[in-house]
Design an enzyme around this catalytic site. Sequence first.
Site, PDB file in Angstrom:
ATOM      1  N   HIS A 289      46.832 -58.631  13.582  1.00  0.00           N
ATOM      2  CA  HIS A 289      46.252 -58.087  12.353  1.00  0.00           C
ATOM      3  C   HIS A 289      47.337 -57.402  11.501  1.00  0.00           C
ATOM      4  O   HIS A 289      47.420 -57.616  10.288  1.00  0.00           O
ATOM      5  CB  HIS A 289      45.170 -57.063  12.685  1.00  0.00           C
TER       6      HIS A 289
ATOM      7  N   HIS B  66      47.054 -58.256  20.260  1.00  0.00           N
ATOM      8  CA  HIS B  66      45.946 -58.575  19.361  1.00  0.00           C
ATOM      9  C   HIS B  66      46.072 -57.800  18.046  1.00  0.00           C
ATOM     10  O   HIS B  66      45.999 -58.388  16.955  1.00  0.00           O
ATOM     11  CB  HIS B  66      44.621 -58.228  20.043  1.00  0.00           C
ATOM     12  N   GLU B  67      46.247 -56.499  18.160  1.00  0.00           N
ATOM     13  CA  GLU B  67      46.317 -55.669  16.955  1.00  0.00           C
ATOM     14  C   GLU B  67      47.589 -55.962  16.151  1.00  0.00           C
ATOM     15  O   GLU B  67      47.582 -55.857  14.921  1.00  0.00           O
ATOM     16  CB  GLU B  67      46.253 -54.183  17.326  1.00  0.00           C
TER      17      GLU B  67
END
Length: 456
Positions: free
Chosen positions: A26, A22-23
């Site tokens: 980003h 997920h990170e």
Amino acid sequence: MIAVLQTIFAFIFAIGILITFHEFGHYWVARKCKVKILRFSVGFGRPLWCKEFGGDNTEFVIGAIPLGGYVRMLDEREGHVPEQERDRAFNNKSLGERVAIVVAGPLFNFIFAVLAYWLVYVVGVTGLKPMISSVEEGSIAMQAGFRADDEITEINGRETPTWNTAVEILVAGVIERSTATVGVTDARGYERSLEVDLASIPIDAMAEGNLLRLLGVEPVRPAIPAIISEVADQGAARRAGLVEGDRIVAVDNIPIRDWRHCVELIRAAPGIPLSVRISRNGEEMEVILTPEGKLSEEGGTIGYIGVGVNPALNTDQSLFAVEAYPVHAALVKGFRKTMDMSVVTLQILGRMITGEASLKNLSGPVSIAQYAAQTAQMGIVTFLGFLAIVSISLGVLNLLPIPLLDGGHLFYYFIEFIKGSPVSLSMQLIGQRVGLVLLFGLMALAIYNDILRLAG
């Protein structure tokens, strides 16, 4: 103690993978948009490991609390930014770039799920064929026209090679409160099309894993021989002298048909001494054992002796099917299943908000840890399926318009797009407080549900 450590390790491993993915979404898109990254953290709290990489000396951190993560970017709202780096600050990027950076996290969760399901379907999923052993009198299934020895071949135009696939489609129908069109083939090969009303099935009862019972059908199950393949070190069976390879012939003079029959007799006798006749190396002998009491999922007490069986031993393989696809077709299947599971997750959340589904269906870290450990023990394919489901849940949750979540930021950007200027800092601070209360409330409720499940 070992089981607890295995559960903790499986939880940290599973959550660590999903948070990192997920990170990284980003991080990767922010780098593409030429935003300076200050820190990439998996976990919160005190750093257990920290190292700087790259020309920007980005800190890569593993935090002590593995319940989330974050990517800290250069931002004028969080501190002084040198003039020569103002163009690399997140807040100075265009609205489209900021939206892309924020949405990338949840998007990568969905991409992970697609890839996980793709690998699952390339390897192949083995499951029982959706064949019906019996139909309960007066049940939904009987009213729809199901009969014993029917095999479900498709539901709503989608093939159902295994019970897992059939149940997934039926679950979606229950949540949608719809009627399913089910294609079946009977023992003589004749095909029929049946209409099954799923709207009358309570969502909460279905969530407890009782869908087939609520429908009123009993699946055809393989007759597994009652041959012990493992014996727990601490348990009634080991104390009574049972060993691997023993075949259970009778319990209290009741001849044993198969493993399931044996389990039923033992589960019904917690704390009651049983006379068990076994066959070992061609010779029969009698042993006395007393099943220990164990709390069942339904809240009652059942007998437990600490033995396991190998389901693949001498079972009828014609009852099983392998759902596998070529590489390209598996990718399409993975994408479609990710979409389906995302929609189901949103629908369940919607039903909870409207009160049509109980909030007790929320699961917290304890339940996730238990499922992580159980699926890890069942093999890589099952574990990948579990990771995909949790990844989808994380993606959907993060897109909810709650401040502090990615969806909250996207909501602010939507307002900015409408009014032509960013949401004021004061309004964002108020939103953060509201979001914090909501998130802590959801977490507290999920943990409370976990405690209730553990307490039976």
